[in-house]
Design a protein around this motif. Sequence first.
Motif, PDB file in Angstrom:
ATOM      1  N   GLN A  50       0.840  -1.187   0.000  1.00  0.00           N
ATOM      2  CA  GLN A  50       0.000   0.000   0.000  1.00  0.00           C
ATOM      3  C   GLN A  50       0.877   1.240   0.000  1.00  0.00           C
ATOM      4  O   GLN A  50       2.007   1.218   0.456  1.00  0.00           O
ATOM      5  CB  GLN A  50      -0.951  -0.004   1.180  1.00  0.00           C
ATOM      6  N   ILE A  51       0.303   2.319  -0.528  1.00  0.00           N
ATOM      7  CA  ILE A  51       0.992   3.601  -0.571  1.00  0.00           C
ATOM      8  C   ILE A  51       0.359   4.509   0.473  1.00  0.00           C
ATOM      9  O   ILE A  51      -0.858   4.707   0.477  1.00  0.00           O
ATOM     10  CB  ILE A  51       0.914   4.226  -1.964  1.00  0.00           C
ATOM     11  N   LEU A  52       1.197   5.034   1.367  1.00  0.00           N
ATOM     12  CA  LEU A  52       0.736   5.933   2.411  1.00  0.00           C
ATOM     13  C   LEU A  52       1.217   7.344   2.114  1.00  0.00           C
ATOM     14  O   LEU A  52       2.359   7.536   1.704  1.00  0.00           O
ATOM     15  CB  LEU A  52       1.283   5.499   3.774  1.00  0.00           C
ATOM     16  N   GLU A  53       0.352   8.315   2.306  1.00  0.00           N
ATOM     17  CA  GLU A  53       0.721   9.720   2.182  1.00  0.00           C
ATOM     18  C   GLU A  53       0.716  10.302   3.584  1.00  0.00           C
ATOM     19  O   GLU A  53      -0.338  10.464   4.198  1.00  0.00           O
ATOM     20  CB  GLU A  53      -0.240  10.448   1.254  1.00  0.00           C
ATOM     21  N   ILE A  54       1.917  10.606   4.092  1.00  0.00           N
ATOM     22  CA  ILE A  54       2.071  11.030   5.480  1.00  0.00           C
ATOM     23  C   ILE A  54       2.566  12.476   5.515  1.00  0.00           C
ATOM     24  O   ILE A  54       3.652  12.763   5.029  1.00  0.00           O
ATOM     25  CB  ILE A  54       3.066  10.118   6.222  1.00  0.00           C
ATOM     26  N   PRO A  55       1.797  13.391   6.086  1.00  0.00           N
ATOM     27  CA  PRO A  55       2.249  14.782   6.218  1.00  0.00           C
ATOM     28  C   PRO A  55       3.458  14.895   7.158  1.00  0.00           C
ATOM     29  O   PRO A  55       3.601  14.105   8.088  1.00  0.00           O
ATOM     30  CB  PRO A  55       1.043  15.505   6.806  1.00  0.00           C
ATOM     31  N   VAL A  56       4.297  15.880   6.889  1.00  0.00           N
ATOM     32  CA  VAL A  56       5.466  16.124   7.728  1.00  0.00           C
ATOM     33  C   VAL A  56       4.995  16.478   9.140  1.00  0.00           C
ATOM     34  O   VAL A  56       4.070  17.259   9.317  1.00  0.00           O
ATOM     35  CB  VAL A  56       6.333  17.262   7.143  1.00  0.00           C
ATOM     36  N   GLY A  57       5.623  15.868  10.122  1.00  0.00           N
ATOM     37  CA  GLY A  57       5.276  16.120  11.515  1.00  0.00           C
ATOM     38  C   GLY A  57       4.195  15.214  12.068  1.00  0.00           C
ATOM     39  O   GLY A  57       3.805  15.357  13.217  1.00  0.00           O
ATOM     40  N   GLN A  58       3.709  14.281  11.258  1.00  0.00           N
ATOM     41  CA  GLN A  58       2.648  13.394  11.729  1.00  0.00           C
ATOM     42  C   GLN A  58       3.096  11.946  11.703  1.00  0.00           C
ATOM     43  O   GLN A  58       4.052  11.588  11.021  1.00  0.00           O
ATOM     44  CB  GLN A  58       1.392  13.561  10.881  1.00  0.00           C
ATOM     45  N   THR A  59       2.365  11.129  12.457  1.00  0.00           N
ATOM     46  CA  THR A  59       2.633   9.694  12.534  1.00  0.00           C
ATOM     47  C   THR A  59       1.392   8.954  12.078  1.00  0.00           C
ATOM     48  O   THR A  59       0.281   9.294  12.459  1.00  0.00           O
ATOM     49  CB  THR A  59       2.983   9.282  13.975  1.00  0.00           C
ATOM     50  N   ILE A  60       1.608   7.943  11.258  1.00  0.00           N
ATOM     51  CA  ILE A  60       0.505   7.089  10.806  1.00  0.00           C
ATOM     52  C   ILE A  60       0.780   5.672  11.285  1.00  0.00           C
ATOM     53  O   ILE A  60       1.903   5.183  11.177  1.00  0.00           O
ATOM     54  CB  ILE A  60       0.357   7.132   9.272  1.00  0.00           C
ATOM     55  N   SER A  61      -0.252   5.027  11.815  1.00  0.00           N
ATOM     56  CA  SER A  61      -0.149   3.635  12.247  1.00  0.00           C
ATOM     57  C   SER A  61      -0.891   2.772  11.250  1.00  0.00           C
ATOM     58  O   SER A  61      -2.062   2.999  10.968  1.00  0.00           O
ATOM     59  CB  SER A  61      -0.747   3.455  13.642  1.00  0.00           C
ATOM     60  N   GLU A  62      -0.197   1.793  10.724  1.00  0.00           N
ATOM     61  CA  GLU A  62      -0.778   0.862   9.760  1.00  0.00           C
ATOM     62  C   GLU A  62      -0.430  -0.540  10.221  1.00  0.00           C
ATOM     63  O   GLU A  62       0.746  -0.870  10.367  1.00  0.00           O
ATOM     64  CB  GLU A  62      -0.212   1.137   8.365  1.00  0.00           C
ATOM     65  N   ASP A  63      -1.440  -1.377  10.442  1.00  0.00           N
ATOM     66  CA  ASP A  63      -1.268  -2.676  11.102  1.00  0.00           C
ATOM     67  C   ASP A  63      -0.610  -2.402  12.453  1.00  0.00           C
ATOM     68  O   ASP A  63      -1.159  -1.710  13.266  1.00  0.00           O
ATOM     69  CB  ASP A  63      -0.464  -3.640  10.242  1.00  0.00           C
ATOM     70  N   ASN A  64       0.571  -2.935  12.682  1.00  0.00           N
ATOM     71  CA  ASN A  64       1.271  -2.633  13.929  1.00  0.00           C
ATOM     72  C   ASN A  64       2.520  -1.788  13.671  1.00  0.00           C
ATOM     73  O   ASN A  64       3.398  -1.689  14.504  1.00  0.00           O
ATOM     74  CB  ASN A  64       1.638  -3.920  14.673  1.00  0.00           C
ATOM     75  N   LEU A  65       2.569  -1.151  12.508  1.00  0.00           N
ATOM     76  CA  LEU A  65       3.714  -0.333  12.106  1.00  0.00           C
ATOM     77  C   LEU A  65       3.384   1.142  12.316  1.00  0.00           C
ATOM     78  O   LEU A  65       2.325   1.607  11.911  1.00  0.00           O
ATOM     79  CB  LEU A  65       4.006  -0.595  10.621  1.00  0.00           C
ATOM     80  N   ASN A  66       4.285   1.885  12.965  1.00  0.00           N
ATOM     81  CA  ASN A  66       4.119   3.318  13.198  1.00  0.00           C
ATOM     82  C   ASN A  66       5.190   4.056  12.404  1.00  0.00           C
ATOM     83  O   ASN A  66       6.376   3.853  12.650  1.00  0.00           O
ATOM     84  CB  ASN A  66       4.265   3.649  14.690  1.00  0.00           C
TER      85      ASN A  66
END
Length: 146
Positions: A50-66
């Motif tokens: 999957q492709i994640l778009e993550i803004p600078v300064g933020q954290t995204i959690s996907e499954d058990n990955l941060n």
Amino acid sequence: MEEVKKYLFFMVLIGAFFFFMFFDIAFGATNLKGDYARIRVLNKQVGKAQILEIPVGQTISEDNLNISVKACYFTPDYEAKEDSVFLEISATESEDKVFDDSKSSFVRSGEFINKLFTGWMFSSSPSLSSVEHPTYDVWLLSCETF
């Protein structure tokens, strides 16, 4: 002999750092700040990419990955394409049973955070700084603005 090898390795590493630093300054390489990073995450066990778009300064959690994006830079269109991002990647993992020597038996333990990667990742050479994890592969696709 081992100390000499370590010394030479670090000297070459430092020399390469200064070469590339001055190379960019001498030839006018320009880095622009990006607003978000496009990152591909591959779960090797499930076969899901999957492709994640993550803004600078933020954290995204996907499954058990941060995945946390701290900085994002890209080169303008008239220069060779090179995107770079500073990432912090961790995985929330749990151990179901741990052997306790004092009790001579297995006991349940809670979740813990396993820090997988902290550093710069480059779109042109993903193997230069890669995430080493048995389940996940993570690499930078691009750094972009809104």
